[in-house]
Scaffold this active site. Structure first.
Site, PDB file in Angstrom:
ATOM      1  N   ASN A 158      42.403  12.298  27.356  1.00  0.00           N
ATOM      2  CA  ASN A 158      43.618  12.802  26.711  1.00  0.00           C
ATOM      3  C   ASN A 158      44.460  11.696  26.071  1.00  0.00           C
ATOM      4  O   ASN A 158      45.039  11.877  25.020  1.00  0.00           O
ATOM      5  CB  ASN A 158      44.451  13.638  27.685  1.00  0.00           C
ATOM      6  CG  ASN A 158      44.869  12.873  28.915  1.00  0.00           C
ATOM      7  OD1 ASN A 158      44.266  11.865  29.292  1.00  0.00           O
ATOM      8  ND2 ASN A 158      45.908  13.349  29.584  1.00  0.00           N
ATOM      9  N   LYS A 181      35.340   1.873  31.599  1.00  0.00           N
ATOM     10  CA  LYS A 181      34.369   2.949  31.428  1.00  0.00           C
ATOM     11  C   LYS A 181      35.151   4.139  30.898  1.00  0.00           C
ATOM     12  O   LYS A 181      35.817   4.846  31.641  1.00  0.00           O
ATOM     13  CB  LYS A 181      33.696   3.279  32.769  1.00  0.00           C
ATOM     14  CG  LYS A 181      32.301   3.913  32.628  1.00  0.00           C
ATOM     15  CD  LYS A 181      32.291   5.303  32.006  1.00  0.00           C
ATOM     16  CE  LYS A 181      32.836   6.354  32.958  1.00  0.00           C
ATOM     17  NZ  LYS A 181      32.766   7.743  32.327  1.00  0.00           N
ATOM     18  N   PRO A 182      35.117   4.374  29.576  1.00  0.00           N
ATOM     19  CA  PRO A 182      35.931   5.443  28.996  1.00  0.00           C
ATOM     20  C   PRO A 182      35.341   6.818  29.262  1.00  0.00           C
ATOM     21  O   PRO A 182      34.190   6.958  29.693  1.00  0.00           O
ATOM     22  CB  PRO A 182      35.916   5.121  27.499  1.00  0.00           C
ATOM     23  CG  PRO A 182      34.631   4.389  27.288  1.00  0.00           C
ATOM     24  CD  PRO A 182      34.366   3.624  28.549  1.00  0.00           C
ATOM     25  N   GLY A 231      42.165  10.694  36.259  1.00  0.00           N
ATOM     26  CA  GLY A 231      41.252  11.818  36.052  1.00  0.00           C
ATOM     27  C   GLY A 231      41.489  12.920  37.061  1.00  0.00           C
ATOM     28  O   GLY A 231      42.619  13.174  37.465  1.00  0.00           O
ATOM     29  N   GLU A 253      45.495   7.886  39.636  1.00  0.00           N
ATOM     30  CA  GLU A 253      46.445   8.820  39.013  1.00  0.00           C
ATOM     31  C   GLU A 253      45.651  10.058  38.636  1.00  0.00           C
ATOM     32  O   GLU A 253      44.773  10.009  37.778  1.00  0.00           O
ATOM     33  CB  GLU A 253      47.103   8.178  37.786  1.00  0.00           C
ATOM     34  CG  GLU A 253      48.393   8.891  37.365  1.00  0.00           C
ATOM     35  CD  GLU A 253      48.152  10.018  36.384  1.00  0.00           C
ATOM     36  OE1 GLU A 253      48.216  11.185  36.827  1.00  0.00           O
ATOM     37  OE2 GLU A 253      47.913   9.746  35.209  1.00  0.00           O
ATOM     38  N   CYS A 287      49.045  15.010  31.646  1.00  0.00           N
ATOM     39  CA  CYS A 287      49.238  15.133  33.094  1.00  0.00           C
ATOM     40  C   CYS A 287      50.685  15.457  33.444  1.00  0.00           C
ATOM     41  O   CYS A 287      50.957  16.045  34.496  1.00  0.00           O
ATOM     42  CB  CYS A 287      48.790  13.861  33.800  1.00  0.00           C
ATOM     43  SG  CYS A 287      49.566  12.349  33.198  1.00  0.00           S
ATOM     44  N   GLU A 385      46.807  22.491  38.203  1.00  0.00           N
ATOM     45  CA  GLU A 385      47.021  21.912  36.883  1.00  0.00           C
ATOM     46  C   GLU A 385      46.414  22.818  35.815  1.00  0.00           C
ATOM     47  O   GLU A 385      45.204  23.059  35.801  1.00  0.00           O
ATOM     48  CB  GLU A 385      46.409  20.517  36.791  1.00  0.00           C
ATOM     49  CG  GLU A 385      46.746  19.811  35.487  1.00  0.00           C
ATOM     50  CD  GLU A 385      46.387  18.332  35.505  1.00  0.00           C
ATOM     51  OE1 GLU A 385      47.097  17.545  34.859  1.00  0.00           O
ATOM     52  OE2 GLU A 385      45.400  17.967  36.158  1.00  0.00           O
TER      53      GLU A 385
END
Length: 502
Positions: A158, A181-182, A231, A253, A287, A385
């Site tokens: 995001n 590591k994307p 994530g 997070e 988030c 969420e």
């Protein structure tokens, strides 16, 4: 820049030792433009040997980086920020094509990366410890701040550039090396972003692509020393458990389920615009999105009317057009969101606006911004969420009820309150259980202020001085320059201090 050619150049590569090169991995994952549904490239699942190489190079680079002066590190980080500025148009376009967000939001993300990097460039040389008042006369007692070593950063899609910089800039300023590591849904833009770091010592910042197996190797590797993860809750828990095996420090997070409280004293027109932004920025894939909107009953009906009017103004489309909302990040995310919405309607919520896929957008992963009314505290939609374009409005009878409901969540990332009542503002700041409270200023960040949550939203802090210390060890040093004997507590013990004779 020709975006198609750039995606082709970056496809199947990793950034190692100062440049991109093709991965030797046979496994590939398609990269899909969420606005069109078309393939725009592919990423490699980097091999175990490639992971070993980047870890080894990172350790060599980190030792040399820490040996430099703090001033030298600061100057190079300012050069990184300048490179980000130069790359801004290209990064913003690629980010929009790969993730779907509007170009303005992509360009803003690059700007925020610049300010965070410049901030940490200076903060990193501001203090490396402190002198303490000694417990023994004539001694020198002080602390040193030292780097963790090699920091692994694992990211979502995001805000792939910003969330990387929030951790990487602090880690580099603290003297660490960084391996990222994307997300599989933002890897090509991240590889392009590596060009901003290309003038740093080779191996200091590197990028490997792939799925969970690549991330797991980095987390479990004996020569990585800190993990920063953003994530999902299950993945964050798995990383925390893995790190616990060797007590490897970690920053986690994960999910947010942020409340947004509207009280009668609030300027309702402003609050309606605010909640529209807080709920629908980046198509709600934030988030800190407003996901539980508690509105005092005295203003509920009027506020709902104003919110619907504001949401109706939002323009939907390809992020490269003049729009406010792009698509969701993937087909799977849209499908999941549709199930969340259907459950809310099944439980009695009313769709006041939106509620479906917009007409004329059959090729991408678009969904209308949706407003729900008649939402009650027991509904599932308020207890997890949402991570999508939804604004659920729940009626409350008092400020006390709103705060109680806000605190009833297992999550505690952020919270927004709209009120001009000073007592309510003060109470909100002190009583809401969250890492951040915004009073009439929704979902803002500040490079100088800590970002992070409580409860199931994660552990640790990014940004601010706290964010720098996240990536540093603290060492206590005590020195007696004269090497005096310390007979006040050494052997032999004085008979006067022995247990009294019977």
């Amino acid at each position: 820049m020709d975006a198609a050619k750039e995606f082709a150049r970056l496809s199947g590569t990793l950034f190692v030792d100062g440049g991109v090169r093709p991965s030797t991995a046979a496994a590939r994952r398609a990269v899909i433009d969420p606005a069109t549904g078309l393939k725009i490239g592919e990423i490699a699942d980097c091999t175990p040997d490639e992971v070993e190489e980047v870890v080894a190079r990172a350790n060599d680079a980190q030792r040399a980086w820490w040996a430099e002066s703090a001033l030298h590190r600061a100057e190079l980080l300012h050069e990184v920020a300048r490179a980000m500025r130069r790359l801004r148009p290209d990064l913003a376009e690629l980010l929009t094509r790969e993730t779907g967000k509007p170009y303005k939001e992509s360009a803003d993300e690059v700007d925020w990366c610049v300010t965070a990097t410049d901030y940490y460039a200076e903060l990193g040389r501001h203090s490396v410890g402190q002198v303490l008042g000694p417990t023994v006369a004539g001694q020198l007692h002080y602390t040193l701040k030292e780097p963790m070593g090699v920091v692994v950063v694992i990211l979502p899609s995001n805000f792939p550039l910003l969330l990387f910089v929030w951790e990487a800039a602090a880690a580099l300023a603290a003297g660490n090396a960084v391996i990222v590591k994307p997300s599989e849904f933002a890897s090509l833009t991240t590889l392009k972003f590596m060009e901003a770091f290309a003038d740093l010592p080779r191996g200091l910042v590197q990028c490997v692509t792939g799925g969970g197996d690549v991330g797991r190797r980095l987390v479990e590797h004996r020569n990585t020393h800190m993990v920063g993860f953003t994530g999902s809750v299950p993945t964050g828990q798995a990383i925390a458990r893995s790190c616990a095996e060797t007590f490897k420090p970690h920053l986690i997070e994960v999910s947010g389920n942020d409340p947004f409280i509207v009280m009668p004293s609030a300027p309702l027109e402003v609050a309606a615009r605010a909640v529209t932004f807080a709920a629908f920025m980046n198509c709600g894939q934030v988030c800190t999105s407003a996901e539980r909107i508690y509105v005092h009953t005295d203003v509920y009906d009027e506020f709902a009317r104003l919110v619907v009017a504001e949401v109706a103004k939002l323009r939907i489309g390809n992020g490269l057009d003049r729009v406010d909302l792009g698509p969701m990040g993937s087909a799977a995310e849209r499908d999941r969101f549709e199930r969340v919405l259907a459950r809310a309607v099944e439980q009695g919520a009313t769709v006041a606006y939106g509620g479906g896929r917009p007409e004329g957008f059959d090729d991408g992963f678009f969904f209308q911004p949706t407003v729900l009314t008649d939402v009650t505290p027991d509904m599932d939609v308020l207890h997890g969420e949402v991570y999508g374009p939804l604004a659920p409005l729940c009626r409350v009878s008092s400020f006390d009820e709103a705060v109680a409901l806000a605190n009833a969540s297992p999550y505690g990332l952020g919270a927004t309150v709209y009120t001009t009542d000073l007592v309510e503002s003060h109470r909100a700041a002190h009583e809401i259980q969250s890492g951040m409270v915004w009073v009439n200023a929704p979902i803002l960040d500040n490079d100088a202020g800590p970002f992070g949550g409580r409860k199931m939203s994660g552990t640790g802090r990014q940004l601010g001085a706290e964010g720098l210390d996240t990536f540093r060890h603290t060492k206590l040093v005590m020195v007696d320059p004269a090497a005096n004997p310390q007979d006040f507590w050494w052997f032999p013990y004085s008979d006067d201090e022995a247990y009294p004779a019977r």
